[in-house]
Design a protein around this motif. Structure first.
Motif, PDB file in Angstrom:
ATOM      1  N   PRO A 147       0.843   4.810 -11.595  1.00 15.39           N
ATOM      2  CA  PRO A 147       1.377   3.817 -10.658  1.00 15.39           C
ATOM      3  C   PRO A 147       0.369   2.699 -10.411  1.00 15.39           C
ATOM      4  CG  PRO A 147       1.661   6.063  -9.815  1.00 15.39           C
ATOM      5  CD  PRO A 147       0.749   6.154 -11.003  1.00 15.39           C
ATOM      6  N   PRO A 148       0.833   1.494 -10.098  1.00 13.86           N
ATOM      7  CA  PRO A 148      -0.083   0.403  -9.746  1.00 13.86           C
ATOM      8  C   PRO A 148      -0.948   0.784  -8.543  1.00 13.86           C
ATOM      9  CG  PRO A 148       2.152  -0.421 -10.075  1.00 13.86           C
ATOM     10  CD  PRO A 148       2.237   1.068 -10.068  1.00 13.86           C
ATOM     11  N   ARG A 149      -1.993  -0.001  -8.343  1.00 14.05           N
ATOM     12  CA  ARG A 149      -2.953   0.340  -7.301  1.00 14.05           C
ATOM     13  C   ARG A 149      -2.316   0.399  -5.915  1.00 14.05           C
ATOM     14  NH1 ARG A 149      -8.377  -3.088  -5.644  1.00 14.05           N
ATOM     15  NH2 ARG A 149      -9.199  -1.603  -4.137  1.00 14.05           N
ATOM     16  N   ALA A 150      -1.469  -0.589  -5.613  1.00 16.56           N
ATOM     17  CA  ALA A 150      -0.821  -0.599  -4.301  1.00 16.56           C
ATOM     18  C   ALA A 150       0.062   0.630  -4.124  1.00 16.56           C
ATOM     19  CB  ALA A 150      -0.002  -1.872  -4.132  1.00 16.56           C
ATOM     20  N   ALA A 151       0.758   1.038  -5.197  1.00 15.23           N
ATOM     21  CA  ALA A 151       1.598   2.238  -5.121  1.00 15.23           C
ATOM     22  C   ALA A 151       0.751   3.483  -4.909  1.00 15.23           C
ATOM     23  CB  ALA A 151       2.433   2.368  -6.388  1.00 15.23           C
ATOM     24  N   ARG A 152      -0.411   3.527  -5.533  1.00 13.06           N
ATOM     25  CA  ARG A 152      -1.292   4.690  -5.340  1.00 13.06           C
ATOM     26  C   ARG A 152      -1.777   4.767  -3.904  1.00 13.06           C
ATOM     27  NH1 ARG A 152      -3.409   2.761 -10.291  1.00 13.06           N
ATOM     28  NH2 ARG A 152      -5.354   2.105  -9.317  1.00 13.06           N
ATOM     29  N   GLU A 153      -1.982   3.628  -3.274  1.00 10.10           N
ATOM     30  CA  GLU A 153      -2.419   3.634  -1.875  1.00 10.10           C
ATOM     31  C   GLU A 153      -1.290   4.112  -0.959  1.00 10.10           C
ATOM     32  OE1 GLU A 153      -4.956   3.221   1.391  1.00 10.10           O
ATOM     33  OE2 GLU A 153      -5.301   3.386  -0.786  1.00 10.10           O
TER      34      GLU A 153
END
Length: 296
Positions: A282-288
């Motif tokens: 997942p993209p970084r924002a999704a991982r957060e």
């Protein structure tokens, strides 16, 4: 094979019209047709059956379409990943969730995420678990909150169990609670025999779970009305049309106009998991957002 050719191919496949596809991708129609022909030569197979006023996919086109959509979705995800600014100042998260989770679990978590990362755009897809699994597979979502177990034949997904939620029976305050006529506090599944249920549409995990439990108890459930989404089901119950089986979290947030009765042991439960495609991080924002959901 060129990336642009796949874009043109998907546009024609979705519009079934070369001129409308050309308008969709902002290119002249002859140029689009030329690129489609070049793609067919590269693959060694026709992708479309062309007849006046009727464009259909060949078997080769049907096989290519989901792969092309996945490639384009992955490229779109990569573009957003690269464009993210330092410290999550911009970007987006495409999150799927069942309607009951959108009502019960997500509001508080999404508010906390937005407060911390106001530059991140949140795109929410509200649908049943089976539909969300398909959207994950084709790259249209970064994350999804789904109900386990996964349906047979599901694509390769990584899942992390998030919570185990009790289901309860909701009815209008004026209605007699099933089972109370026999002096019990909780409602047994068998008590729903003969009751008119307000039932969700096909594809809802809650529908499948409730119907399966009734059949295991030896009867076929009867429906007063069926085919609704979560808000509609609750509204029909408030109006006295029947009773429904819903998640405890939704019932707790539903406000006035509903009586909530627990199910007698062993009851009914569902397991909620956070899922993403196994082959794409997942993209970084999704991982957060994933971290915040797991730590909620």
């Amino acid at each position: 094979m060129q990336f642009q050719q796949l874009q043109y191919f998907v546009a024609v496949a979705e519009t079934r019209h070369f001129t409308r596809a050309a308008e969709l991708v902002h290119v002249a129609q002859p140029s689009l047709s030329q690129q489609i022909r070049a793609l067919e030569r590269e693959l060694g197979a026709d992708l479309f059956l062309r007849a006046r006023g009727n464009i259909t996919l060949t078997d080769a086109g049907e096989a290519l379409l989901p792969l092309a959509r996945r490639i384009l979705a992955d490229a779109d995800t990569a573009r957003y990943e690269v464009q993210e600014l330092v410290q999550l100042r911009s970007g987006r998260v495409r999150l799927g969730a069942t309607p009951s989770l959108c009502t019960g679990l997500l509001p508080d978590v999404l508010r906390a995420f937005h407060d911390r990362y106001p530059g991140i755009q949140l795109l929410i897809e509200e649908s049943g678990s089976h539909d969300l699994v398909r959207e994950l597979a084709r790259g249209a979502l970064d994350l999804a909150l789904i109900v386990l177990p996964l349906p047979p034949g599901s694509p390769a997904l990584t899942t992390v169990e998030l919570l185990r939620e009790d289901l309860v029976v909701v009815s209008s305050p004026e209605a007699t609670v099933p089972g109370r006529r026999r002096g019990r506090g909780g409602v047994k599944i068998a008590d729903l025999e003969g009751e008119r249920l307000v039932m969700f549409r096909h594809g809802y995990d809650l529908r499948e779970l409730t119907v399966a439990a009734c059949r295991s108890a030896g009867f076929e459930p009867g429906f007063a009305v069926e085919g609704g989404e979560m808000d509609a089901v609750l509204g029909f119950v408030r109006a006295g049309l029947g009773v429904a089986v819903v998640p405890r979290m939704v019932a707790a947030r539903s406000g006035r106009g509903l009586r909530v009765t627990p199910l007698a042991r062993p009851g009914l439960h569902r397991t909620i998991a956070l899922a993403h495609r196994s082959d794409v991080a997942p993209p970084r924002a999704a991982r957060e957002l994933q971290r915040m959901l797991l730590e909620r």
